[in-house]
Design an enzyme around this catalytic site. Structure first.
Site, mmCIF file in Angstrom:
data_model
loop_
_atom_site.group_PDB
_atom_site.id
_atom_site.type_symbol
_atom_site.label_atom_id
_atom_site.label_comp_id
_atom_site.label_asym_id
_atom_site.label_seq_id
_atom_site.Cartn_x
_atom_site.Cartn_y
_atom_site.Cartn_z
ATOM 1 N N ASP A 166 20.333 27.708 -21.655
ATOM 2 C CA ASP A 166 21.246 28.833 -21.260
ATOM 3 C C ASP A 166 20.394 30.054 -21.982
ATOM 4 O O ASP A 166 20.660 30.211 -23.132
ATOM 5 C CB ASP A 166 22.587 28.787 -21.447
ATOM 6 C CG ASP A 166 23.249 28.017 -20.086
ATOM 7 O OD1 ASP A 166 22.847 28.368 -19.013
ATOM 8 O OD2 ASP A 166 24.214 27.288 -20.469
ATOM 9 N N SER A 218 24.752 21.534 -21.319
ATOM 10 C CA SER A 218 24.265 22.827 -21.797
ATOM 11 C C SER A 218 24.274 22.948 -23.195
ATOM 12 O O SER A 218 25.441 22.870 -23.739
ATOM 13 C CB SER A 218 25.121 23.843 -21.095
ATOM 14 O OG SER A 218 25.034 25.006 -21.673
ATOM 15 N N ASP A 244 27.127 25.376 -12.066
ATOM 16 C CA ASP A 244 27.229 25.467 -13.440
ATOM 17 C C ASP A 244 28.395 26.418 -13.782
ATOM 18 O O ASP A 244 28.385 27.497 -13.240
ATOM 19 C CB ASP A 244 25.878 26.401 -13.821
ATOM 20 C CG ASP A 244 25.846 26.833 -15.354
ATOM 21 O OD1 ASP A 244 26.463 26.304 -16.090
ATOM 22 O OD2 ASP A 244 24.902 27.374 -15.668
ATOM 23 N N MET A 275 26.373 29.473 -9.546
ATOM 24 C CA MET A 275 27.491 29.716 -10.558
ATOM 25 C C MET A 275 28.783 29.500 -9.982
ATOM 26 O O MET A 275 29.220 30.174 -9.225
ATOM 27 C CB MET A 275 27.290 31.143 -11.251
ATOM 28 C CG MET A 275 25.882 31.334 -11.847
ATOM 29 S SD MET A 275 25.360 30.160 -13.117
ATOM 30 C CE MET A 275 26.894 30.218 -14.082
ATOM 31 N N MET A 314 19.249 33.986 -17.653
ATOM 32 C CA MET A 314 20.252 34.931 -17.369
ATOM 33 C C MET A 314 19.736 36.291 -18.043
ATOM 34 O O MET A 314 20.317 36.474 -19.060
ATOM 35 C CB MET A 314 21.685 34.452 -17.916
ATOM 36 C CG MET A 314 22.258 33.319 -17.070
ATOM 37 S SD MET A 314 23.660 32.591 -18.133
ATOM 38 C CE MET A 314 22.742 31.348 -18.873
ATOM 39 N N HIS A 343 17.629 27.875 -17.414
ATOM 40 C CA HIS A 343 18.408 28.930 -16.841
ATOM 41 C C HIS A 343 18.404 30.233 -17.514
ATOM 42 O O HIS A 343 18.876 30.451 -18.474
ATOM 43 C CB HIS A 343 19.953 28.302 -16.782
ATOM 44 C CG HIS A 343 20.734 29.330 -16.022
ATOM 45 N ND1 HIS A 343 22.266 29.170 -16.320
ATOM 46 C CD2 HIS A 343 20.735 30.297 -15.398
ATOM 47 C CE1 HIS A 343 22.750 30.030 -15.463
ATOM 48 N NE2 HIS A 343 22.066 30.829 -15.070
ATOM 49 N N GLY A 368 30.505 29.968 -22.145
ATOM 50 C CA GLY A 368 31.025 28.415 -21.632
ATOM 51 C C GLY A 368 32.509 28.661 -22.052
ATOM 52 O O GLY A 368 33.134 29.446 -22.321
ATOM 53 N N GLY A 369 32.935 27.397 -21.519
ATOM 54 C CA GLY A 369 34.392 27.364 -21.443
ATOM 55 C C GLY A 369 35.274 28.103 -20.496
ATOM 56 O O GLY A 369 36.410 28.250 -20.717
ATOM 57 N N MET A 418 19.841 33.928 -22.621
ATOM 58 C CA MET A 418 20.775 35.173 -22.258
ATOM 59 C C MET A 418 20.091 36.282 -22.975
ATOM 60 O O MET A 418 19.575 36.008 -24.185
ATOM 61 C CB MET A 418 22.210 34.873 -22.698
ATOM 62 C CG MET A 418 22.794 33.585 -22.072
ATOM 63 S SD MET A 418 24.557 33.662 -22.346
ATOM 64 C CE MET A 418 25.291 32.202 -21.680
ATOM 65 N N HIS A 478 20.014 21.105 -20.377
ATOM 66 C CA HIS A 478 20.079 22.686 -19.624
ATOM 67 C C HIS A 478 20.134 23.754 -20.675
ATOM 68 O O HIS A 478 21.175 23.625 -21.685
ATOM 69 C CB HIS A 478 21.636 22.587 -18.774
ATOM 70 C CG HIS A 478 21.820 23.973 -18.184
ATOM 71 N ND1 HIS A 478 21.503 24.415 -16.771
ATOM 72 C CD2 HIS A 478 22.691 25.083 -18.266
ATOM 73 C CE1 HIS A 478 21.621 25.517 -16.332
ATOM 74 N NE2 HIS A 478 22.540 25.813 -17.260
ATOM 75 N N GLY A 511 29.225 22.047 -20.184
ATOM 76 C CA GLY A 511 28.910 22.493 -21.582
ATOM 77 C C GLY A 511 30.113 21.781 -22.405
ATOM 78 O O GLY A 511 30.060 20.848 -22.976
ATOM 79 N N SER A 512 31.304 22.316 -22.260
ATOM 80 C CA SER A 512 32.467 21.883 -23.016
ATOM 81 C C SER A 512 33.045 20.549 -22.495
ATOM 82 O O SER A 512 33.437 19.960 -23.526
ATOM 83 C CB SER A 512 33.546 23.021 -22.676
ATOM 84 O OG SER A 512 33.570 24.133 -21.963
ATOM 85 N N GLY A 569 32.585 25.485 -15.733
ATOM 86 C CA GLY A 569 33.987 25.213 -15.888
ATOM 87 C C GLY A 569 33.898 23.811 -15.009
ATOM 88 O O GLY A 569 34.671 23.258 -14.540
ATOM 89 N N GLY A 588 27.458 34.021 -18.841
ATOM 90 C CA GLY A 588 27.657 34.609 -20.192
ATOM 91 C C GLY A 588 28.436 33.933 -21.228
ATOM 92 O O GLY A 588 27.964 33.895 -22.397
#
Ligand code: DX5
Ligand code: ZN
Length: 221
Positions: free
Chosen positions: A35, A8, A181, A142, A68, A66, A149-150, A37, A33, A203-204, A183, A147
């Site tokens: 994101d 991401s 998507d 999800m 959102m 994606h 990452g991390g 928003m 990916h 992501g992270s 964690g 909203g």
């Protein structure tokens, strides 16, 4: 099952996005990916179709948008024209408009020749999107509230992955893409794959890793 890793770019440094895209491709990413928003469906604002348009010429990897956002229909043309390969829209954003809006939006995405997918938040039963499974190229579950990452993976989602894979098999689509998507880590990826997900957003786990290629390889195998 073909396992795909979708880093991401939400976790990337936007000032050097071009180099990052090339690095992700060299490191073994399978999709990018994106994101999106809008500051309303979720609190932050990230980027719109222009980002997809700008990174499109830099990579041959599929771009996974994606969305959102509220009123997703209003943005489909922009993302399709920008070169997205797949566009996913949230069940909740559609449902609040009408009972048919999700189906209509998925059909609109397909009318542009783009792959489509429906997304459910952790608190929405996966059964709610069973009626649109036949229309979807991918479904996205999800595993955090969208909203940011991390965040930490919500373990209750494991059961939803199993249900989604079973239902995909039931409708004769055993290889359907089921994307997770939020964690995803080097530690929980194996369990997520075993439950039946084959597209892992990270992501992270990718951007905080000292070795991006190593992290992607571990997430995959
Ligand atoms: C969250 C986004 C995710 C996020 C994942 O709203 O949809 O794609 O970037 O980031 P990690 O992998 O750090 O949870
Ligand atoms: Zn995402």
């Amino acid at each position: 099952m073909n396992i795909k890793i979708a880093p991401s770019i939400l976790s990337a440094d936007f000032s050097v996005m071009g180099e990052t895209i090339k690095k992700l491709e060299q490191s073994g990413a399978d999709l990018i990916h994106c994101d999106v928003m809008d500051g309303t469906f979720v609190e932050p604002i990230t980027f719109g179709g222009q980002m997809v348009k700008n990174i499109r010429p830099l990579t041959s990897l599929p771009l996974d948008a994606h969305l959102m956002i509220e009123h997703p229909k209003t943005q489909i043309k922009f993302f399709a024209d920008a070169g997205a390969d797949i566009i996913t829209v949230h069940y909740k954003a559609c449902k609040k408009i009408s009972d048919t809006y999700l189906e209509e939006t998925l059909k609109m995405i397909k009318s542009y020749g783009v792959k489509c997918g429906a997304v459910v938040n952790p608190d929405v039963p996966v059964e709610n999107i069973f009626p649109v499974f036949p229309l979807c190229d991918m479904v996205l579950l999800m595993s955090v509230y969208p909203g940011y990452g991390g965040q930490k993976f919500i373990p209750e989602v494991m059961d939803k992955i199993r249900k989604a894979r079973e239902y995909a098999q039931f409708i004769g689509r055993p290889d359907m893409d089921i994307e997770i998507d939020g964690g995803v880590t080097l530690e929980n990826a194996a369990a997520i794959r075993a439950a039946g997900a084959n597209v892992l957003v990270a992501g992270s786990a990718v951007f905080n890793a000292p070795d991006m290629a190593g992290a992607i390889a571990t997430l995959k195998k």
